[in-house]
Design an enzyme around this catalytic site. Sequence first.
Site, PDB file in Angstrom:
ATOM      1  N   GLY A  55    -112.717   6.676  27.648  1.00 29.05           N
ATOM      2  CA  GLY A  55    -112.870   5.192  27.947  1.00 29.05           C
ATOM      3  C   GLY A  55    -112.821   4.560  26.492  1.00 29.05           C
ATOM      4  O   GLY A  55    -113.222   4.906  25.521  1.00 29.05           O
ATOM      5  N   GLN A  72    -113.990  -1.995  20.562  1.00 24.03           N
ATOM      6  CA  GLN A  72    -114.015  -1.014  19.749  1.00 24.03           C
ATOM      7  C   GLN A  72    -112.935  -0.587  18.868  1.00 24.03           C
ATOM      8  O   GLN A  72    -112.907   0.329  17.878  1.00 24.03           O
ATOM      9  CB  GLN A  72    -114.198   0.278  20.584  1.00 24.03           C
ATOM     10  CG  GLN A  72    -115.411   0.303  21.446  1.00 24.03           C
ATOM     11  CD  GLN A  72    -115.402   1.778  22.322  1.00 24.03           C
ATOM     12  OE1 GLN A  72    -114.888   1.765  23.183  1.00 24.03           O
ATOM     13  NE2 GLN A  72    -116.206   2.663  21.660  1.00 24.03           N
ATOM     14  N   HIS A 101    -119.791  -2.540  27.059  1.00 26.53           N
ATOM     15  CA  HIS A 101    -119.244  -2.706  25.874  1.00 26.53           C
ATOM     16  C   HIS A 101    -118.865  -4.194  25.775  1.00 26.53           C
ATOM     17  O   HIS A 101    -118.873  -4.863  24.801  1.00 26.53           O
ATOM     18  CB  HIS A 101    -118.035  -1.986  25.583  1.00 26.53           C
ATOM     19  CG  HIS A 101    -118.260  -0.796  24.839  1.00 26.53           C
ATOM     20  ND1 HIS A 101    -118.826  -0.464  23.662  1.00 26.53           N
ATOM     21  CD2 HIS A 101    -118.125   0.477  25.224  1.00 26.53           C
ATOM     22  CE1 HIS A 101    -118.906   0.532  23.053  1.00 26.53           C
ATOM     23  NE2 HIS A 101    -118.512   1.564  24.206  1.00 26.53           N
ATOM     24  N   CYS A 149    -120.335   8.015  22.722  1.00 24.21           N
ATOM     25  CA  CYS A 149    -119.537   6.876  22.472  1.00 24.21           C
ATOM     26  C   CYS A 149    -118.821   6.957  21.279  1.00 24.21           C
ATOM     27  O   CYS A 149    -119.179   7.327  20.267  1.00 24.21           O
ATOM     28  CB  CYS A 149    -120.384   5.449  22.390  1.00 24.21           C
ATOM     29  SG  CYS A 149    -119.505   4.094  21.887  1.00 24.21           S
ATOM     30  N   LEU A 150    -117.269   6.598  21.229  1.00 24.58           N
ATOM     31  CA  LEU A 150    -116.278   6.745  20.053  1.00 24.58           C
ATOM     32  C   LEU A 150    -117.129   6.018  18.830  1.00 24.58           C
ATOM     33  O   LEU A 150    -116.783   6.218  17.680  1.00 24.58           O
ATOM     34  CB  LEU A 150    -115.018   6.321  20.701  1.00 24.58           C
ATOM     35  CG  LEU A 150    -114.353   7.227  21.566  1.00 24.58           C
ATOM     36  CD1 LEU A 150    -112.962   6.581  21.825  1.00 24.58           C
ATOM     37  CD2 LEU A 150    -114.305   8.827  21.194  1.00 24.58           C
ATOM     38  N   HIS A 172    -120.391   2.092  31.501  1.00 21.17           N
ATOM     39  CA  HIS A 172    -120.391   2.233  29.758  1.00 21.17           C
ATOM     40  C   HIS A 172    -119.428   1.169  29.091  1.00 21.17           C
ATOM     41  O   HIS A 172    -119.645   0.509  28.252  1.00 21.17           O
ATOM     42  CB  HIS A 172    -119.785   3.455  29.321  1.00 21.17           C
ATOM     43  CG  HIS A 172    -119.845   3.842  27.726  1.00 21.17           C
ATOM     44  ND1 HIS A 172    -120.810   4.647  27.424  1.00 21.17           N
ATOM     45  CD2 HIS A 172    -119.064   3.340  26.870  1.00 21.17           C
ATOM     46  CE1 HIS A 172    -120.580   4.703  25.829  1.00 21.17           C
ATOM     47  NE2 HIS A 172    -119.467   3.942  25.771  1.00 21.17           N
ATOM     48  N   GLU A 173    -118.213   1.053  29.718  1.00 18.53           N
ATOM     49  CA  GLU A 173    -117.208   0.215  29.227  1.00 18.53           C
ATOM     50  C   GLU A 173    -117.639  -1.366  29.577  1.00 18.53           C
ATOM     51  O   GLU A 173    -117.241  -2.111  28.722  1.00 18.53           O
ATOM     52  CB  GLU A 173    -115.669   0.465  29.895  1.00 18.53           C
ATOM     53  CG  GLU A 173    -115.376   1.897  29.692  1.00 18.53           C
ATOM     54  CD  GLU A 173    -115.500   2.366  27.974  1.00 18.53           C
ATOM     55  OE1 GLU A 173    -115.426   1.391  27.069  1.00 18.53           O
ATOM     56  OE2 GLU A 173    -115.900   3.565  28.042  1.00 18.53           O
TER      57      GLU A 173
END
Length: 171
Positions: free
Chosen positions: A46, A51, A139, A93-94, A135-136
């Site tokens: 995702g 990000q 963000h 998380c990236l 999660h997204e």
Amino acid sequence: MIYPIVKYGDPVLETQAATVDTFDTPDLHKLIEDMFESMYAARGVGLAAPQIGISKRIAVIDCSNGERPQEKIVIINPEIIKVEGGQSSEEGCLSIPGFRENVTRGKRVTVRAQDVKGDWFEMTGEDLLARAFQHETDHLNGSLYINHVSVLKRDLIKRKIRKLAKAGEWS
Ligand SMILES: [Zn+2]
């Protein structure tokens, strides 16, 4: 185009992203294509627009890691409208590379969002997809998964990141 992933510490990650109100434009199509490309390059399931430094309410998800095109999901202006059950497993998380923590999330989650044309739809996901929706969407609200772990663990992660930053290993 592959964008570099913004790392924790950049204020864009903790800012409420702006609602998208223009749809089906070449720019929006290109941005979404670039987001998928950037997500695959970073080996994520995702990616939210903040990000890559773009503070807009857009996220892309693909729990198949690029294996199955029909699992590519775009959610624009998403809202979580239903959460059922619970699941607890490791999440990363990236934007916070090298760290993973156990996070409790809903097991079955319904999201309401717009597609690239601006049409509203609802989608229900379970397990990893339910986790990705939450999660997204977090963000896009300026929140990170570390806000769902204990203060103690969160402080430990922040301390380690500060050390990495001092050593020039976090940028
Ligand atoms: Zn993330």
